[in-house]
Write an enzyme that holds these catalytic residues in place. Structure first.
Site, PDB file in Angstrom:
ATOM      1  N   GLU A   1       1.139  -0.935  18.154  1.00  0.00           N
ATOM      2  CA  GLU A   1       0.842  -1.581  16.877  1.00  0.00           C
ATOM      3  C   GLU A   1       1.065  -3.089  16.974  1.00  0.00           C
ATOM      4  O   GLU A   1       0.264  -3.882  16.460  1.00  0.00           O
ATOM      5  CB  GLU A   1       1.717  -0.982  15.777  1.00  0.00           C
ATOM      6  CG  GLU A   1       1.511  -1.605  14.397  1.00  0.00           C
ATOM      7  CD  GLU A   1       0.138  -1.349  13.814  1.00  0.00           C
ATOM      8  OE1 GLU A   1      -0.280  -2.141  12.943  1.00  0.00           O
ATOM      9  OE2 GLU A   1      -0.515  -0.369  14.228  1.00  0.00           O
TER      10      GLU A   1
ATOM     11  N   LYS B   1       0.819  -1.208   0.000  1.00  0.00           N
ATOM     12  CA  LYS B   1       0.000   0.000   0.000  1.00  0.00           C
ATOM     13  C   LYS B   1       0.859   1.268   0.000  1.00  0.00           C
ATOM     14  O   LYS B   1       1.833   1.364   0.730  1.00  0.00           O
ATOM     15  CB  LYS B   1      -0.920   0.015   1.221  1.00  0.00           C
ATOM     16  CG  LYS B   1      -2.007  -1.037   1.192  1.00  0.00           C
ATOM     17  CD  LYS B   1      -2.991  -0.866   2.333  1.00  0.00           C
ATOM     18  CE  LYS B   1      -2.335  -1.132   3.680  1.00  0.00           C
ATOM     19  NZ  LYS B   1      -3.312  -1.062   4.790  1.00  0.00           N
TER      20      LYS B   1
END
Length: 223
Positions: free
Chosen positions: A207, A165
Site C-alpha cells: 500500500e 470513508k
C-alpha cells in the site's frame, strides 16, 4: 442564492461541510497511565469541561476477534484501572462478512449499553474492515455518534487511519453502502505490528508503494 423566473422563485442553499479530526501517534496506547485512549480526542477546553463533570465515563469498544485474543485483556485492564464503564464487542471482521448485518449487531449492542452521542465515542480496534464497519455504524446511530479509530494492521495504519470513508459490501458490490463521516480521532501505535503475520506486513508495504508511485506519477503530470 435566489433566482426568479416566470414559473416562480428558486433558492439554492450552499452548506459546506468541514471535517476536523485528530491523528495522534504515540507509544504504549494501552498503558493505563497513558491518557490518549480516553481523552486524546478532546481539545484543552473540552477536556476541562469533561473533567469537571461528575457523570461516570462510559465507552463502547468494537474489536476485531483476532486482535481481542491478543490484546483484549490489556484493553480491559486499561478501562478497569481508569474506572470506566465499558462494553467490549469482539467481532470477526473480514471482507466476507463486511455487511449491514455486522453494522446492525454493533448498533443493537450500543443501544443496550446506552452512550451519550456527544461525549462518549465508540472505539474501533482492528484493520480496515473493522474501522469501516464501525464508522458506518457510528454515522447511523442517532444521526452521528463520534467514533475513534485504532488501526492495528500496517495496511490500516497507512490507509484507513486518515480520511472519512466508511462502508460495507452490498448486493455483490464492494463498499456499496457507506458514508463520509470522519472519526473524531485516530490513535496510531506501531507496537501492534509486533504480532502481525508476515503477509499483513507485506500488504502494508504494498500500500505504501502504491501511494508513492501515485504521488510520483502525479508529480510528473504536465502543469
Amino acid at each position: 442564492y435566489e433566482n426568479k423566473t416566470d414559473q416562480g422563485v428558486c433558492w439554492t442553499v450552499v452548506s459546506p461541510i468541514v471535517f476536523t479530526y485528530r491523528v495522534i501517534q504515540c507509544k504504549d496506547l494501552l498503558d493505563p497511565r497513558n491518557d490518549t485512549l480516553l481523552w486524546g480526542h478532546l481539545g484543552d477546553e473540552e477536556l476541562k469541561d469533561t473533567m469537571s463533570n461528575s457523570k461516570p465515563v462510559k465507552r463502547f469498544i468494537v474489536i476485531d476477534k483476532t486482535v481481542h485474543e491478543l490484546y483484549g485483556s490489556k484493553v480491559s485492564q486499561y478501562f478497569d484501572e481508569r474506572g470506566v464503564i465499558y462494553k467490549i464487542l469482539p467481532l470477526t471482521t473480514t471482507e466476507e462478512n463486511k455487511s449491514m448485518e455486522l453494522v446492525t449487531k454493533i448498533l443493537e449492542e450500543v443501544h443496550h449499553l446506552g452512550i451519550d452521542r456527544r461525549s462518549e465515542p465508540i472505539i474501533a480496534f482492528g484493520g480496515g474492515v473493522c474501522l469501516d464497519v464501525v464508522g458506518l455504524a457510528a454515522s447511523l446511530y442517532r444521526r452521528r455518534t463520534p467514533y475513534i479509530r485504532v488501526p492495528t494492521t500496517l495496511l490500516s495504519y497507512v490507509d484507513a487511519s486518515v480520511g472519512a470513508k466508511t462502508g460495507v459490501n452490498f448486493a455483490g458490490g464492494k463498499n456499496k453502502l457507506g458514508s463520509y463521516v470522519p472519526p473524531v480521532a485516530t490513535f496510531l501505535d506501531s507496537s501492534f505490528f509486533q504480532t502481525l503475520p508476515l503477509r499483513q506486513i507485506s500488504n502494508g508495504f504494498a500500500e505504501m508503494l502504491k501511494v508513492l508511485v501515485s504521488a510520483w506519477a502525479f508529480d510528473k503530470l504536465p502543469a
